[in-house]
Design a protein around this motif. Structure first.
Motif, short mmCIF file in Angstrom:
data_model
loop_
_atom_site.label_atom_id
_atom_site.label_comp_id
_atom_site.label_asym_id
_atom_site.label_seq_id
_atom_site.Cartn_x
_atom_site.Cartn_y
_atom_site.Cartn_z
N SER A 106 0.85 -1.20 0.00
CA SER A 106 0.00 0.00 0.00
C SER A 106 0.88 1.24 0.00
CB SER A 106 -0.90 0.01 1.23
OG SER A 106 -1.81 -1.06 1.17
N HIS A 107 0.58 2.13 -0.92
CA HIS A 107 1.38 3.36 -1.05
C HIS A 107 0.61 4.42 -1.80
CE1 HIS A 107 2.07 1.30 -4.87
NE2 HIS A 107 2.45 2.47 -5.38
N GLN A 108 1.18 5.59 -1.85
CA GLN A 108 0.62 6.70 -2.62
C GLN A 108 1.79 7.43 -3.28
OE1 GLN A 108 -1.34 9.40 0.03
NE2 GLN A 108 0.27 9.23 1.55
N HIS A 109 1.48 8.41 -4.11
CA HIS A 109 2.52 9.12 -4.85
C HIS A 109 2.51 10.61 -4.53
CE1 HIS A 109 3.39 5.68 -7.64
NE2 HIS A 109 2.23 5.33 -7.13
N ARG A 110 2.16 10.96 -3.31
CA ARG A 110 2.20 12.33 -2.84
C ARG A 110 3.61 12.86 -2.92
NH1 ARG A 110 -1.93 14.30 1.53
NH2 ARG A 110 -3.00 12.41 1.11
N VAL A 146 -5.64 3.19 -15.91
CA VAL A 146 -6.33 3.78 -14.75
C VAL A 146 -5.56 5.04 -14.36
CG1 VAL A 146 -7.18 3.38 -12.42
CG2 VAL A 146 -6.94 1.44 -14.00
N ILE A 147 -6.26 6.17 -14.38
CA ILE A 147 -5.67 7.46 -14.03
C ILE A 147 -6.36 7.94 -12.75
CG2 ILE A 147 -5.18 9.81 -14.83
CD1 ILE A 147 -5.71 8.71 -17.72
N PHE A 148 -5.56 8.36 -11.77
CA PHE A 148 -6.14 8.67 -10.47
C PHE A 148 -5.32 9.72 -9.74
CE2 PHE A 148 -3.35 5.01 -10.30
CZ PHE A 148 -2.54 5.24 -9.20
N PRO A 149 -5.95 10.42 -8.77
CA PRO A 149 -5.20 11.37 -7.95
C PRO A 149 -4.06 10.64 -7.22
CG PRO A 149 -7.55 11.68 -7.62
CD PRO A 149 -7.39 10.41 -8.41
N SER A 150 -2.89 11.22 -7.23
CA SER A 150 -1.70 10.57 -6.69
C SER A 150 -1.77 10.26 -5.20
CB SER A 150 -0.47 11.42 -6.97
OG SER A 150 -0.24 11.53 -8.35
N TRP A 151 -2.62 10.96 -4.46
CA TRP A 151 -2.69 10.75 -3.02
C TRP A 151 -3.56 9.56 -2.63
CZ3 TRP A 151 -4.50 15.03 -5.57
CH2 TRP A 151 -5.89 15.15 -5.69
N LEU A 152 -4.21 8.92 -3.60
CA LEU A 152 -5.02 7.75 -3.28
C LEU A 152 -4.11 6.55 -2.99
CD1 LEU A 152 -7.99 7.88 -5.83
CD2 LEU A 152 -7.95 8.61 -3.44
N VAL A 153 -4.33 5.93 -1.84
CA VAL A 153 -3.54 4.77 -1.44
C VAL A 153 -3.99 3.57 -2.28
CG1 VAL A 153 -2.95 3.23 0.47
CG2 VAL A 153 -3.22 5.69 0.88
N ALA A 168 3.68 2.50 -15.33
CA ALA A 168 3.09 3.45 -14.40
C ALA A 168 3.84 4.76 -14.49
CB ALA A 168 3.14 2.88 -12.98
N GLY A 169 3.20 5.83 -14.05
CA GLY A 169 3.85 7.12 -14.09
C GLY A 169 3.13 8.15 -13.24
N ASN A 170 3.76 9.31 -13.14
CA ASN A 170 3.24 10.40 -12.32
C ASN A 170 3.32 11.72 -13.07
OD1 ASN A 170 2.85 8.96 -9.78
ND2 ASN A 170 5.07 8.81 -9.74
N PHE A 171 2.29 12.54 -12.86
CA PHE A 171 2.26 13.90 -13.39
C PHE A 171 2.24 14.88 -12.22
CE2 PHE A 171 0.71 11.49 -16.93
CZ PHE A 171 1.16 12.18 -18.04
N ALA A 172 2.99 15.96 -12.37
CA ALA A 172 2.97 17.05 -11.39
C ALA A 172 2.35 18.26 -12.06
CB ALA A 172 4.38 17.37 -10.93
N TRP A 173 1.81 19.15 -11.26
CA TRP A 173 1.23 20.39 -11.74
C TRP A 173 2.31 21.45 -11.59
CZ3 TRP A 173 -3.95 22.58 -9.47
CH2 TRP A 173 -4.58 23.36 -10.43
#
Length: 183
Positions: A106-110, A146-153, A168-173
């Motif tokens: 379990s993790h998030q990408h905050r 599946v695209i989702f808010p990064s803070w979702l565990v 998998a990947g991450n986008f920043a604003w």
């Protein structure tokens, strides 16, 4: 400091996730799967992903196709996010190869804004992607994203197949003048 009148309350908010299908998955996914298999195992299961994992910042034309396509989907999930002073930037993109008993804790990408998981190879008995707080299970299907808010565990339970692969990947604003990958 007087904390006597302070009050902590718990709130549960709803967050949207976007599930979509990459239109050219049948031709691209076999190439992606071979790439993921052939990249070295950069982290030796020393991340939240307890499976073979590429470097976090893969620079590869086939991976970039998925990153660009996800970028184009972001307004569907966050229309207010693409304005004139800031934009989403792809910060990292990686591949993972799950064999039997591999999993992701379990993790998030905050503190990032949006994350994605793109299913490349999904043999029978491949593990789902799970959003822990809501216990939503997304069954893997090749070409599904599946695209989702990064803070979702989220997590992946122990896999029961060989060669389940994902990107998998991450986008920043970020401000528009920050150079990174695509605009």
């Amino acid at each position: 400091m007087n904390l006597k009148n302070d009050k902590v309350i718990s709130v549960k908010e709803k967050h949207d996730i976007l599930i979509c299908q990459y239109p050219f998955w049948e031709s691209l996914n076999p190439k992606l799967h071979v790439l993921i298999k052939n990249f070295p195992d950069e982290y030796q299961k020393n991340t939240n992903v307890k499976a073979k994992m590429t470097h976090y910042c893969v620079i590869n034309q086939e991976f970039e196709k998925i990153g660009r396509w996800v970028y184009q989907k972001l307004p569907s999930i966050c229309p207010q996010g693409l304005n004139t002073t800031s934009k989403f930037k792809l910060i990292d993109i990686w591949g993972a190869l799950y064999n039997e008993n591999d999993y992701a804790t379990s993790h998030q990408h905050r503190p990032l804004a949006y994350s994605f998981v793109y299913f490349v190879n999904t043999p029978k008995n491949s593990s789902p992607l799970i959003f822990d707080s809501s216990n939503i299970k997304i069954n893997p299907e090749s070409g599904k994203c599946v695209i989702f808010p990064s803070w979702l565990v989220h997590s992946v339970p122990k896999n029961k197949s060989k060669e389940r692969s994902v990107i998998a990947g991450n986008f920043a604003w970020m401000s528009e003048d920050t150079p990174y990958r695509f605009n």
